[in-house]
Design an enzyme around this catalytic site. Sequence first.
Site, PDB file in Angstrom:
ATOM      1  N   LYS A   1       0.861  -1.178   0.000  1.00 32.42           N
ATOM      2  CA  LYS A   1       0.000   0.000   0.000  1.00 32.42           C
ATOM      3  C   LYS A   1       0.901   1.233   0.000  1.00 32.42           C
ATOM      4  O   LYS A   1       1.669   1.463   0.934  1.00 32.42           O
ATOM      5  CB  LYS A   1      -0.918   0.016   1.214  1.00 32.42           C
ATOM      6  CG  LYS A   1      -1.868   1.211   1.247  1.00 32.42           C
ATOM      7  CD  LYS A   1      -2.817   1.124   2.426  1.00 32.42           C
ATOM      8  CE  LYS A   1      -3.775   2.288   2.464  1.00 32.42           C
ATOM      9  NZ  LYS A   1      -4.710   2.220   3.619  1.00 32.42           N
TER      10      LYS A   1
ATOM     11  N   ARG B   1     -10.833   9.490   1.450  1.00 33.32           N
ATOM     12  CA  ARG B   1     -10.740  10.115   2.776  1.00 33.32           C
ATOM     13  C   ARG B   1     -11.904  11.062   3.013  1.00 33.32           C
ATOM     14  O   ARG B   1     -12.374  11.197   4.146  1.00 33.32           O
ATOM     15  CB  ARG B   1      -9.387  10.829   2.920  1.00 33.32           C
ATOM     16  CG  ARG B   1      -8.223   9.844   2.996  1.00 33.32           C
ATOM     17  CD  ARG B   1      -6.861  10.511   2.949  1.00 33.32           C
ATOM     18  NE  ARG B   1      -5.801   9.506   2.965  1.00 33.32           N
ATOM     19  CZ  ARG B   1      -4.525   9.750   2.679  1.00 33.32           C
ATOM     20  NH1 ARG B   1      -4.154  10.995   2.354  1.00 33.32           N
ATOM     21  NH2 ARG B   1      -3.631   8.789   2.710  1.00 33.32           N
TER      22      ARG B   1
ATOM     23  N   GLU C   1       7.835  -6.688   1.464  1.00 32.95           N
ATOM     24  CA  GLU C   1       6.623  -6.565   2.290  1.00 32.95           C
ATOM     25  C   GLU C   1       5.683  -7.750   2.053  1.00 32.95           C
ATOM     26  O   GLU C   1       5.132  -8.326   2.997  1.00 32.95           O
ATOM     27  CB  GLU C   1       5.895  -5.257   1.961  1.00 32.95           C
ATOM     28  CG  GLU C   1       6.568  -3.998   2.467  1.00 32.95           C
ATOM     29  CD  GLU C   1       6.244  -3.717   3.935  1.00 32.95           C
ATOM     30  OE1 GLU C   1       5.688  -4.597   4.616  1.00 32.95           O
ATOM     31  OE2 GLU C   1       6.563  -2.606   4.396  1.00 32.95           O
TER      32      GLU C   1
ATOM     33  N   LYS D   1      -2.144  -1.526  -3.737  1.00 29.55           N
ATOM     34  CA  LYS D   1      -2.969  -0.319  -3.722  1.00 29.55           C
ATOM     35  C   LYS D   1      -2.076   0.914  -3.817  1.00 29.55           C
ATOM     36  O   LYS D   1      -1.116   1.005  -3.053  1.00 29.55           O
ATOM     37  CB  LYS D   1      -3.795  -0.275  -2.428  1.00 29.55           C
ATOM     38  CG  LYS D   1      -4.708   0.933  -2.302  1.00 29.55           C
ATOM     39  CD  LYS D   1      -5.470   0.916  -0.982  1.00 29.55           C
ATOM     40  CE  LYS D   1      -6.369   2.137  -0.876  1.00 29.55           C
ATOM     41  NZ  LYS D   1      -7.082   2.191   0.428  1.00 29.55           N
TER      42      LYS D   1
END
Length: 338
Positions: free
Chosen positions: A206, A216, A246, A261
């Site tokens: 991400k 948001r 990751e 993402k």
Amino acid sequence: MEKMSTPNDFFPTTRMRRMRSQNFSRRLMRENRLTTDDLICPLFVVEGQSVQQAVASMPGVRRLSIDRLLREAESLVKLGIPAVALFPVVDPGQKSLNAEEAYNPDGLAQRCTRALKSEFPELGVITDVALDPFTTHGQDGLIDADGYVVNDATVDVLRKQALSHAEAGADIVAPSDMMDGRIGAIRNVLESQGHPNTRILAYSAKYASSFYGPFRDAVGSAGNLGGGNKYSYQMDPANSDEAIREIALDLQEGADMIMVKPGMPYLDIIRRAKDRFGVPTFAYQVSGEYAMLKAAAQNGWLDERQVVLESLLAFKRAGCDAILTYFAKPAAQWLQQT
């Protein structure tokens, strides 16, 4: 060994356009196909009854109270969409520094999950595991006196949040916070508390992207975040190798699926991840991507149906097994017409 050329490699013996000349042969050689099975629909849920609130920066997207959301889910089930992803919009009075509302068993996400699984048991329910809807500062985790997002204390809250979702009936919990070690902590608590089949969709790659702005706004965290940023825990858009590390760590800790993402600007990451790990690989066509395509279509600059289906097919070509997209419902309708 270098591949030797054969006579068939040269024009006019080989004419690449031959197979493109008619629809039936284009269909026969099509390498990737998009179906409703590839679509996950994100849904914003709010408190109240008979509530539907338009999201100004995302035309066509609405925040829905649970009763309205159930009716929307019914239409998605009829279209054959296999899963939804829930994003609660929490009242400001329920936000706090320690995000206690995130793991309230009677919280909005938990009640919505129970309602969906009661009415549509066959519909997959994915819940977001992150603290930004519940914190007064809009960060995905807890902060110290200097405003730095602390890792281990945040993981403890995320673990409680994920367990509360599993207890409410969530099929998949989706940690999107980017804290270190949270997948292992969540997997351990799910196993120890009797939820071994609750799947984990890890937002492993991400990025600290500028494409999240409309989201948001939709969940009400933009005002809380103010001029802050998430650079200390979300990934640098310049990095690719870091994403592979990751993902590897999340899989080692027990993730069942991985998420990249945003989507379209990061197709290279999707391709690398799929080639390297071969695990279920998802992408999130985020709010900024949706807003750009929607605005261009509304202005008559692009054909919405054509560019949306093309963009979703691009995810499949890059290696995605599923796409979380605000276009899920119209895309499913268009696919039924083809």
